[in-house]
Design an enzyme around this catalytic site. Structure first.
Site, PDB file in Angstrom:
ATOM      1  N   GLU A   1       0.826  -1.211   0.000  1.00 43.71           N
ATOM      2  CA  GLU A   1       0.000   0.000   0.000  1.00 43.71           C
ATOM      3  C   GLU A   1       0.862   1.263   0.000  1.00 43.71           C
ATOM      4  O   GLU A   1       0.522   2.251  -0.642  1.00 43.71           O
ATOM      5  CB  GLU A   1      -0.970   0.012   1.188  1.00 43.71           C
ATOM      6  CG  GLU A   1      -2.134  -0.954   1.023  1.00 43.71           C
ATOM      7  CD  GLU A   1      -3.025  -0.617  -0.175  1.00 43.71           C
ATOM      8  OE1 GLU A   1      -3.094   0.558  -0.574  1.00 43.71           O
ATOM      9  OE2 GLU A   1      -3.645  -1.544  -0.729  1.00 43.71           O
TER      10      GLU A   1
ATOM     11  N   TYR B   1      -6.401   7.098   3.944  1.00 42.80           N
ATOM     12  CA  TYR B   1      -6.674   6.061   2.935  1.00 42.80           C
ATOM     13  C   TYR B   1      -5.882   4.788   3.228  1.00 42.80           C
ATOM     14  O   TYR B   1      -6.425   3.679   3.275  1.00 42.80           O
ATOM     15  CB  TYR B   1      -6.360   6.541   1.504  1.00 42.80           C
ATOM     16  CG  TYR B   1      -6.259   5.339   0.605  1.00 42.80           C
ATOM     17  CD1 TYR B   1      -7.404   4.650   0.228  1.00 42.80           C
ATOM     18  CD2 TYR B   1      -5.015   4.815   0.234  1.00 42.80           C
ATOM     19  CE1 TYR B   1      -7.331   3.476  -0.500  1.00 42.80           C
ATOM     20  CE2 TYR B   1      -4.927   3.638  -0.490  1.00 42.80           C
ATOM     21  CZ  TYR B   1      -6.088   2.980  -0.863  1.00 42.80           C
ATOM     22  OH  TYR B   1      -6.005   1.814  -1.558  1.00 42.80           O
TER      23      TYR B   1
ATOM     24  N   ASP C   1      -9.679   4.458  -2.935  1.00 45.11           N
ATOM     25  CA  ASP C   1      -8.595   4.729  -3.888  1.00 45.11           C
ATOM     26  C   ASP C   1      -9.226   5.188  -5.203  1.00 45.11           C
ATOM     27  O   ASP C   1     -10.454   5.311  -5.311  1.00 45.11           O
ATOM     28  CB  ASP C   1      -7.685   3.501  -4.058  1.00 45.11           C
ATOM     29  CG  ASP C   1      -8.339   2.404  -4.879  1.00 45.11           C
ATOM     30  OD1 ASP C   1      -9.571   2.469  -5.119  1.00 45.11           O
ATOM     31  OD2 ASP C   1      -7.627   1.473  -5.289  1.00 45.11           O
TER      32      ASP C   1
ATOM     33  N   CYS D   1     -14.592  -1.644 -14.659  1.00 45.90           N
ATOM     34  CA  CYS D   1     -15.133  -0.274 -14.596  1.00 45.90           C
ATOM     35  C   CYS D   1     -13.986   0.702 -14.868  1.00 45.90           C
ATOM     36  O   CYS D   1     -13.634   1.525 -14.037  1.00 45.90           O
ATOM     37  CB  CYS D   1     -15.771  -0.038 -13.228  1.00 45.90           C
ATOM     38  SG  CYS D   1     -16.765   1.457 -13.177  1.00 45.90           S
TER      39      CYS D   1
HETATM   40 FE1  SF4 Z   1     -18.900   0.520 -13.713  1.00 44.79          FE
HETATM   41 FE2  SF4 Z   1     -20.611  -0.167 -15.644  1.00 44.79          FE
HETATM   42 FE3  SF4 Z   1     -20.238  -1.705 -13.511  1.00 44.79          FE
HETATM   43 FE4  SF4 Z   1     -21.511   0.597 -13.274  1.00 44.79          FE
HETATM   44  S1  SF4 Z   1     -22.177  -1.175 -14.458  1.00 44.79           S
HETATM   45  S2  SF4 Z   1     -19.950  -0.191 -11.896  1.00 44.79           S
HETATM   46  S3  SF4 Z   1     -20.366   1.845 -14.727  1.00 44.79           S
HETATM   47  S4  SF4 Z   1     -18.720  -1.225 -15.105  1.00 44.79           S
END
Ligand code: SF4
Length: 346
Positions: free
Chosen positions: A38, A120, A138, A190
């Site tokens: 970390e 954090y 993070d 994401c």
């Molecule tokens: Fe991210 Fe799409 Fe999952 Fe929402 S649905 S957390 S925008 S990858």
């Protein structure tokens, strides 16, 4: 949120990244490895940290061994990773933990009392190493949270809200895995530009996805341009290859690291007066081009002068001649490695 957490943990069971500091399934996390990773990961990427982590843990396999090291050895092993105050604080914290018999505090509050551990990092270590029910915020978790809750307030002002919302993922069921699952989800699914919502375990809950605004989140306030500072560096070399070196002041930018002598770095640096900063009298030759390096708050351009000097050249106060064999022991930061490479002396 209980179903969301279950989906997330199920996804993590199948898609967790394999990282050298992570405990394998069924193993308890080692707080030393969690803490070290970390600290190394602050401001840096997983890819940049892996080799450093392996080298550190091969040399100092536990916190007691690290506490016994000399600070210069730790700085030298850290060289290239940047933000050197982190290495000094790491070493100080190792000594404090050694005084406690090698046992880490297990709560965010206790961890935050150690040098170099901010809110954090304290939350991340407490969650991952000790299953403390907290979600550390993070960059990856920040992005996932902004999207799941469709938070359109710009960063950095929205951080407290994001931190509060992120706690909704927290619970008593494997909080360490929940935190790491969110980190991995942000890093692999994401992602900043093209979130892969179709294969995301949170797509049933995610408001950003539902409203079609996921990729535009989180919103960031405009960033000011970095100023450029300039300066000059002097590489003096004796016939046996020894080089004139000094240590930077222990506090401040690159504190305690090694460097060749030179001017201070300023925005208004006057190049016509460069030789006034030379450490010794010599036939200084300006090398063509310049060395460029980018720090967090400014960009740096360094002009480099080189001189071949006699074996009995003076040693200015606070400086030392370092032989080629001892050079690897010097803790040169990346910017100085660029200077030495530019001067073709390493
Ligand atoms: Fe991210 Fe799409 Fe999952 Fe929402 S649905 S957390 S925008 S990858």
């Amino acid at each position: 949120m209980q179903d969301t957490r279950a989906e997330l943990l199920h996804w993590y069971g199948r898609h967790a990244r394999v990282l050298p500091w992570r405990a394998r399934a069924g193993e308890r996390p080692d707080p030393y490895r969690v803490w070290l990773s970390e600290i190394m990961l602050q401001q840096t990427t997983v890819q940049a940290v892996k080799d450093y982590f392996l080298a550190f843990t091969a040399r100092w396999p536990d916190v007691m061994a690290l506490a016994d090291a000399r600070e210069q050895e730790v700085l030298s092993q850290w060289a290239g990773l940047g933000y050197y105050s982190r290495a000094r604080n790491l070493h100080k914290a190792a000594k404090e933990i050694a005084v406690r018999g090698g046992t880490f505090p297990e709560t965010p509050e206790g961890l935050a009392k150690l040098p170099g551990i901010g809110p954090y990092t304290a939350a991340a270590i407490a969650a991952i190493a000790f299953d403390f029910p907290i979600v550390p915020l993070d960059g990856n978790i920040e992005r996932v949270t902004a999207r799941v809750f469709a938070i359109e307030d710009p960063l950095p002002g929205s951080k407290p809200l994001l931190r509060e919302k992120a706690q909704a993922f927290s619970g008593n069921d494997r909080p360490g895995c929940v935190a790491q699952a969110l980190m991995d989800l942000g890093a692999t699914v994401c992602t900043p530009k093209n979130p892969a919502c179709a294969r995301c375990p949170l797509n049933g809950e995610c408001l950003g996805f539902r409203h079609g605004i996921a990729a535009s989140l989180p919103v960031k306030a405009g960033r000011k341009d970095r100023p450029t500072r300039r300066g000059v560096a002097f590489v003096a070399v004796k016939p046996d290859g020894s080089m004139l070196v000094r240590s930077r002041p222990s506090k401040g930018l690159l504190g305690g690291m090694s460097e060749v002598p030179g001017s201070t770095w300023t925005e208004g640096f006057d190049l016509s007066g460069a030789l006034a900063h030379a450490p010794i009298d010599a036939k200084w030759k300006r090398l063509p081009g310049e060395v460029r390096h980018v720090f967090t708050h400014f960009a740096l351009e360094l002009v480099v002068y080189i001189a071949k000097v006699p074996a009995n050249a003076e040693t200015p106060q606070g400086m030392r001649w370092v032989s080629p064999e001892r050079m690897p022991e010097e803790a040169f930061p990346s910017v100085m490695m660029k200077v030495l490479t530019h001067a073709d002396v390493i």
